[in-house]
Design an enzyme around this catalytic site. Structure first.
Site, short mmCIF file in Angstrom:
data_model
loop_
_atom_site.label_atom_id
_atom_site.label_comp_id
_atom_site.label_asym_id
_atom_site.label_seq_id
_atom_site.Cartn_x
_atom_site.Cartn_y
_atom_site.Cartn_z
N ASP A 157 -20.51 18.52 -46.31
CA ASP A 157 -21.40 18.67 -45.16
C ASP A 157 -20.80 19.63 -44.12
O ASP A 157 -19.59 19.61 -43.88
CB ASP A 157 -21.58 17.27 -44.53
CG ASP A 157 -22.86 17.14 -43.74
OD1 ASP A 157 -23.81 17.88 -44.04
OD2 ASP A 157 -22.90 16.30 -42.82
N HIS A 166 -27.41 15.51 -33.58
CA HIS A 166 -26.38 14.59 -34.04
C HIS A 166 -26.03 13.60 -32.93
O HIS A 166 -26.08 13.95 -31.75
CB HIS A 166 -25.10 15.35 -34.42
CG HIS A 166 -25.25 16.24 -35.61
ND1 HIS A 166 -25.12 17.61 -35.54
CD2 HIS A 166 -25.48 15.96 -36.91
CE1 HIS A 166 -25.27 18.14 -36.74
NE2 HIS A 166 -25.49 17.16 -37.60
N HIS A 210 -30.89 16.76 -40.15
CA HIS A 210 -29.62 16.21 -39.69
C HIS A 210 -29.88 15.36 -38.45
O HIS A 210 -30.91 15.50 -37.80
CB HIS A 210 -28.63 17.34 -39.38
CG HIS A 210 -28.11 17.99 -40.63
ND1 HIS A 210 -26.79 17.91 -41.02
CD2 HIS A 210 -28.74 18.67 -41.60
CE1 HIS A 210 -26.64 18.55 -42.16
NE2 HIS A 210 -27.80 19.03 -42.54
N VAL A 244 -27.46 10.80 -42.24
CA VAL A 244 -27.25 9.63 -41.38
C VAL A 244 -25.76 9.33 -41.26
O VAL A 244 -25.07 9.21 -42.27
CB VAL A 244 -27.96 8.39 -41.99
CG1 VAL A 244 -27.72 7.16 -41.13
CG2 VAL A 244 -29.45 8.64 -42.18
N THR A 302 -24.15 8.35 -37.42
CA THR A 302 -23.85 7.64 -36.17
C THR A 302 -24.22 6.16 -36.17
O THR A 302 -23.41 5.31 -35.79
CB THR A 302 -24.55 8.36 -35.00
OG1 THR A 302 -23.96 9.65 -34.89
CG2 THR A 302 -24.36 7.63 -33.69
P1 13P Z 1 -26.08 11.36 -37.13
O1 13P Z 1 -24.61 11.08 -36.91
O2 13P Z 1 -26.78 11.61 -35.86
O3 13P Z 1 -26.72 10.29 -37.94
O4 13P Z 1 -26.18 12.69 -37.98
C1 13P Z 1 -25.50 12.79 -39.19
C2 13P Z 1 -25.60 14.15 -39.75
O5 13P Z 1 -26.56 14.84 -39.54
C3 13P Z 1 -24.48 14.64 -40.57
O6 13P Z 1 -24.68 15.93 -41.00
#
Ligand code: 13P
Length: 273
Positions: A81, A178, A206, A229, A231
């Site tokens: 990623d 994010h 994202h 996903v 956070t």
């Molecule tokens: P979040 O941490 O907001 O869920 O986003 C994760 C993400 O997009 C990782 O590339």
């Protein structure tokens, strides 16, 4: 066997669905994602951010994933990623990642295209799928300002970017960010539809944590085929740890790991849209 990310995403597209990509960085996060996939009866993407190299290295992650998926009944891709280094991208591909993301969204358009084309060559060399990004997003750990409308992905440029780079999946900026949202997230479905129609390739959203499932379902209807996903899972894990530690004096680490893993799997289970 680990599969290419685009294969999973294209299968999901055929049935009007999407594949969740959960951020993983150790054994427990991987086990949780696979458990959630097993319970949902659905394919899953394990996403290791290039920014997590201090948690584990590529080789350890690739070997663990390879071993765990042997016994897994659904298809799994191992995704790199937000990688901004072609050297790291190649290293991940070499040790067994099956899906790569080159993130040149912080560069100007011409440089983003140029570097993503090089990432395409590496991806093809190792039979990996490739995701690119166009438009502005804040940092993966939620720091930095949430993107304004001016930074949303431009559909005309997106068409050119896809033509010139031949990416398999495009990460877009359409009101997503994010980290934790301040207030209700507003995802521009009109922009998404335009991006879908102009690019004709699967789109990735994202920052999907905290977007209500009804909104995610609408986004999927407008071309989103991969939702990222992290956070919500990461914060639920630490909140659960606090709760377990408060409940029991002298809690043992192995019990804590098991409890956190189950909690992460529970939250991940809500993202199989
Ligand atoms: P979040 O941490 O907001 O869920 O986003 C994760 C993400 O997009 C990782 O590339």
């Amino acid at each position: 066997m680990l599969e290419r990310g685009d294969q999973l995403v294209r299968s999901a597209a055929k049935i009007g669905s999407c594949v969740p990509a959960f951020t993983i960085y150790n054994l427990e996060t991987m086990q949780a994602a696979l458990e959630a996939s097993r319970l949902a009866g659905r394919d899953v993407i394990l996403a290791f951010g290039a920014g997590y190299l201090e948690n584990a290295d590529f080789d350890v992650i690739a070997r663990m994933a390879d071993s765990l998926v042997r016994k897994h009944p659904y298809r799994v891709a191992l995704h790199l990623d937000h990688c901004r280094s072609l050297k790291l991208l190649k290293e991940a591909a070499r040790v067994g990642f099956t899906s790569l993301m080159y993130d040149g969204s912080g560069d100007d358009f011409a440089l983003n295209v140029q570097e993503t084309r090089e990432a395409r060559i590496i991806a093809d060399q190792y039979n990996c799928s490739l995701e690119g990004e166009l438009g502005g997003l804040n940092n993966e750990d939620g720091t930095g300002d949430a993107p304004t409308i001016a930074l949303y992905t431009d559909p005309v440029l997106a068409h050119r970017y896809v033509q010139e780079t031949n990416v398999d999946i495009l990460a877009v900026s359409v009101g997503n960010a994010h980290g934790e949202y301040k207030g209700a997230p507003h995802i521009s479905l009109d922009r998404l539809r335009e991006l879908r129609d102009r690019t004709s390739i699967p789109l990735a959203l994202h920052g999907s944590s905290g977007i209500p499932s009804a909104t995610l379902t609408e986004a999927v209807a407008c071309g989103i085929r991969k939702i990222n996903v992290n956070t919500e899972v990461a914060l639920a894990a630490t909140a659960h740890a606090r709760h377990m530690l408060a409940e029991k004096d002298k809690l043992r680490m192995e019990a804590l790991c098991k409890g956190i893993r189950a909690e992460m799997a529970r939250i991940m289970g809500t993202y199989f849209i």
